[in-house]
Scaffold this active site. Structure first.
Site: not given
Length: 252
Positions: A11, A130
């Site tokens: 990330d 998500d």
């Protein structure tokens, strides 16, 4: 049983790899190029690179960093964050990505999935989702790095995304993310049961047992982790050796 894949995830924010819990409290953990090389040498099956603030900041993914990472590794490499158009997909593939991950942009414009699949092949298009559990059961899809609830039902979106040509689902449980309490087996099973493309489990992995569990429960083809690898609690090879010992097929 097919060979299971172990995938470290980078990330990236402001050119550095970061990690948080439930999508907040992000801490810097290292350099993406250096970590990518390390995971390649540890025999990771693939690598995922997510520019986590590109969409929120309405800018493009960091092409230069993607190019640098691609030069260091020789395994399938997925890039996501800020990819909104077919031109963006092309740019990332030319920079060295093998696949692109579409999240917020696909919700806004689902046609980008079908256009991308048509031009570059379904195997290049990863639908990243998500999702967070609703109080009344089921899950909702979130966008903009987990900042915004779309009100869209997870299972409906998976069906639609796959029908449009997504070749893989990268499914992150926002409830489990960074907690190290294990993958969200209930959510993964619900998606896996309605889906004929591979599912990558993401969010919550904290031990060797969690990798073992997600494959023994047969609710994902691949498992993605970040904190465990970044903080050197486990190496990719530790995971693979454990899985092999448990009779789960992996590439050694």
């Amino acid at each position: 049983m097919h060979t299971r894949r172990i995938i470290p995830c980078l990330d990236v924010m402001n050119g550095k790899v970061v990690k948080g819990i439930n999508f907040v409290g992000l801490k810097e953990v290292g350099d993406p190029v250096q970590l990518a090389r390390e995971y390649y040498l540890q025999q990771a099956d693939e690598l995922v690179f997510l520019d986590i603030t590109a969409t929120h900041e309405q800018r493009d993914t960091m092409v230069k960093v993607v190019e640098q990472v691609a030069k260091e590794i020789f395994i399938p490499f997925t890039v996501g964050g800020g990819i909104r158009t077919v031109e963006d997909i092309r740019k990332m593939l030319l920079a060295g990505a093998d696949k692109v991950s579409l999240n917020s942009a696909a919700i806004k414009n689902p046609e980008v999935i079908s256009q991308g699949a048509k031009l570059f092949g379904s195997q290049c298009i990863v639908l990243a989702i998500d999702a967070k559990k609703r109080e009344n059961g089921g899950w909702n899809v979130y966008v903009r790095g987990g900042r915004e609830d779309t009100g869209i039902d997870l299972l409906e979106w998976v069906k639609k995304g796959v029908s449009l040509g997504a070749g893989e689902i990268l499914l992150t449980s926002m409830d489990a993310d960074g907690t190290k309490k294990g993958f969200d087996i209930e959510m993964l099973k619900a998606v896996h049961n309605i889906c004929h493309v591979p599912v990558i489990a993401s969010g919550g992995c904290g031990s060797l047992y969690h990798f073992e569990e997600v494959f023994k429960e047969d609710c994902a083809e691949a498992a993605l982790a970040a904190s465990l690898f970044h903080y050197k609690e486990l190496s990719v090879m530790d995971v693979k050796k454990h899985l092999e010992k448990e009779g789960i097929p992996v590439r050694l």
